[in-house]
Enzyme design. Sequence first.
Site, PDB file in Angstrom:
ATOM      1  N   TYR A 190      -2.459  -1.096  10.473  1.00  0.00           N
ATOM      2  CA  TYR A 190      -2.371  -1.235   9.005  1.00  0.00           C
ATOM      3  C   TYR A 190      -1.010  -0.743   8.504  1.00  0.00           C
ATOM      4  O   TYR A 190      -0.348  -1.408   7.709  1.00  0.00           O
ATOM      5  CB  TYR A 190      -3.516  -0.441   8.371  1.00  0.00           C
ATOM      6  CG  TYR A 190      -3.710  -0.654   6.891  1.00  0.00           C
ATOM      7  CD1 TYR A 190      -4.486  -1.710   6.410  1.00  0.00           C
ATOM      8  CD2 TYR A 190      -3.136   0.205   5.956  1.00  0.00           C
ATOM      9  CE1 TYR A 190      -4.681  -1.897   5.047  1.00  0.00           C
ATOM     10  CE2 TYR A 190      -3.326   0.028   4.594  1.00  0.00           C
ATOM     11  CZ  TYR A 190      -4.105  -1.021   4.139  1.00  0.00           C
ATOM     12  OH  TYR A 190      -4.299  -1.205   2.785  1.00  0.00           O
ATOM     13  N   SER A 197       0.862  -1.187   0.000  1.00  0.00           N
ATOM     14  CA  SER A 197       0.000   0.000   0.000  1.00  0.00           C
ATOM     15  C   SER A 197       0.893   1.230   0.000  1.00  0.00           C
ATOM     16  O   SER A 197       2.080   1.142   0.362  1.00  0.00           O
ATOM     17  CB  SER A 197      -0.859  -0.013   1.263  1.00  0.00           C
ATOM     18  OG  SER A 197      -1.518   1.217   1.461  1.00  0.00           O
TER      19      SER A 197
HETATM   20  P1  NAD Z   1     -11.627  -5.987  -0.227  1.00  0.00           P
HETATM   21  O1  NAD Z   1     -12.248  -5.853   1.105  1.00  0.00           O
HETATM   22  O2  NAD Z   1     -12.408  -5.657  -1.452  1.00  0.00           O
HETATM   23  O3  NAD Z   1     -11.020  -7.445  -0.429  1.00  0.00           O
HETATM   24  C1  NAD Z   1     -10.324  -8.103   0.596  1.00  0.00           C
HETATM   25  C2  NAD Z   1     -10.277  -9.574   0.292  1.00  0.00           C
HETATM   26  O4  NAD Z   1      -9.581 -10.229   1.367  1.00  0.00           O
HETATM   27  C3  NAD Z   1     -11.661 -10.226   0.217  1.00  0.00           C
HETATM   28  O5  NAD Z   1     -11.659 -11.230  -0.771  1.00  0.00           O
HETATM   29  C4  NAD Z   1     -11.823 -10.847   1.604  1.00  0.00           C
HETATM   30  O6  NAD Z   1     -12.736 -11.925   1.647  1.00  0.00           O
HETATM   31  C5  NAD Z   1     -10.395 -11.295   1.840  1.00  0.00           C
HETATM   32  N1  NAD Z   1     -10.104 -11.553   3.240  1.00  0.00           N
HETATM   33  C6  NAD Z   1     -10.263 -10.753   4.320  1.00  0.00           C
HETATM   34  N2  NAD Z   1      -9.919 -11.396   5.445  1.00  0.00           N
HETATM   35  C7  NAD Z   1      -9.532 -12.643   5.075  1.00  0.00           C
HETATM   36  C8  NAD Z   1      -9.071 -13.786   5.774  1.00  0.00           C
HETATM   37  N3  NAD Z   1      -8.916 -13.789   7.112  1.00  0.00           N
HETATM   38  N4  NAD Z   1      -8.779 -14.891   5.064  1.00  0.00           N
HETATM   39  C9  NAD Z   1      -8.930 -14.921   3.718  1.00  0.00           C
HETATM   40  N5  NAD Z   1      -9.358 -13.868   2.999  1.00  0.00           N
HETATM   41  C10 NAD Z   1      -9.653 -12.745   3.674  1.00  0.00           C
HETATM   42  O7  NAD Z   1     -10.308  -5.064  -0.132  1.00  0.00           O
HETATM   43  P2  NAD Z   1      -9.295  -4.529  -1.246  1.00  0.00           P
HETATM   44  O8  NAD Z   1      -9.364  -3.044  -1.190  1.00  0.00           O
HETATM   45  O9  NAD Z   1      -9.464  -5.228  -2.541  1.00  0.00           O
HETATM   46  O10 NAD Z   1      -7.917  -4.935  -0.560  1.00  0.00           O
HETATM   47  C11 NAD Z   1      -7.058  -5.938  -1.072  1.00  0.00           C
HETATM   48  C12 NAD Z   1      -5.646  -5.641  -0.635  1.00  0.00           C
HETATM   49  O11 NAD Z   1      -5.215  -4.410  -1.194  1.00  0.00           O
HETATM   50  C13 NAD Z   1      -5.480  -5.492   0.885  1.00  0.00           C
HETATM   51  O12 NAD Z   1      -4.276  -6.088   1.295  1.00  0.00           O
HETATM   52  C14 NAD Z   1      -5.430  -3.991   1.070  1.00  0.00           C
HETATM   53  O13 NAD Z   1      -4.734  -3.628   2.232  1.00  0.00           O
HETATM   54  C15 NAD Z   1      -4.683  -3.586  -0.185  1.00  0.00           C
HETATM   55  N6  NAD Z   1      -4.845  -2.189  -0.563  1.00  0.00           N
HETATM   56  C16 NAD Z   1      -6.075  -1.686  -0.859  1.00  0.00           C
HETATM   57  C17 NAD Z   1      -6.188  -0.349  -1.228  1.00  0.00           C
HETATM   58  C18 NAD Z   1      -7.492   0.270  -1.617  1.00  0.00           C
HETATM   59  O14 NAD Z   1      -7.534   1.499  -1.811  1.00  0.00           O
HETATM   60  N7  NAD Z   1      -8.561  -0.482  -1.778  1.00  0.00           N
HETATM   61  C19 NAD Z   1      -5.042   0.459  -1.281  1.00  0.00           C
HETATM   62  C20 NAD Z   1      -3.819  -0.105  -0.946  1.00  0.00           C
HETATM   63  C21 NAD Z   1      -3.729  -1.429  -0.599  1.00  0.00           C
END
Ligand code: NAD
Length: 262
Positions: A157, A144
């Site tokens: 985080y 991130s």
């Molecule tokens: P999201 O909530 O859409 O997806 C998260 C996924 O992780 C889902 O499929 C959920 O079921 C799964 N998950 C959560 N807990 C779990 C567990 N204990 N076991 C197995 N699966 C689990 O979120 P996202 O925004 O797509 O985030 C995905 C990654 O990207 C994360 O690591 C997040 O920190 C990172 N990220 C997101 C953003 C953003 O702006 N959305 C920015 C930077 C980094």
Amino acid sequence: MHMLQGKTAIVTGSTSGIGLGIAESFAAQGVNILFNGFGDKAEIDKLVGGIAQKYKIKAAYSAADMSKPSEIKAMVLGAEKDFGSVDILVNNAGIQFTAPVEEFPEEKWDAILAINLSSSFHAIKAAIPGMKARKYGRIINIASAHGLVASPNKSAYVAAKHGLMGLTKSVALEVATHNITVNAICPGWVHTPLVQKQIDDRAAKEGISRDQAQKDLLAEKEPSHRFTQASDIGAIALFLCSDAASNITATHISADGGWTAQ
Ligand code: NAD
């Protein structure tokens, strides 16, 4: 990209958001996918079956909980057995919780560290022996902008994502001569359920519309004032698996609209 055809990728947390975008980008190149993440089983079956059919790939689903080391190990070893190899590992599953540190619930700290950081260690540990034996591996950790800089109220985080950057570099050095690369992708804002919750919380707290809260959230951090798409993160992950990227390791690619240059 045809060189990826027939390879197998595990994408953790691929039932939603960025993980789903990455899984679909790989599937479109003929990569077999092991999906993982939470959600309604019938909907997940439909999603996995639909992608398998659309792109004529082999796809399966693991319900492994990324906070449970034994389930992570079983997921990786099971994929090696069922698909024949795990060539690409995308550590993407993640959760968020925001609160000032003195109010931060201990169980939220533990869960964020387990899912956003330790799960990558356990998956990497299980995947590396097979990758070394086959002399090929591409490991991509979804960190991130918060792996590089901090924001208030996100102590767990930010700590987990900074830790993930360190893990990325350390493991990359260990496997550098084995044709295994280890890199991170550092997105800024991507419009997923994880971010929508932060927009909704902001709207409620400040008594403003969701639309205004979204504009403010973007303006506060991203000079470009816009979201990155999950499919863009998929394209970056694909690039990291391309021949052109074969000597890119122990580093990261940011997609943050300029966030971390400030
Ligand atoms: P999201 O909530 O859409 O997806 C998260 C996924 O992780 C889902 O499929 C959920 O079921 C799964 N998950 C959560 N807990 C779990 C567990 N204990 N076991 C197995 N699966 C689990 O979120 P996202 O925004 O797509 O985030 C995905 C990654 O990207 C994360 O690591 C997040 O920190 C990172 N990220 C997101 C953003 C953003 O702006 N959305 C920015 C930077 C980094």
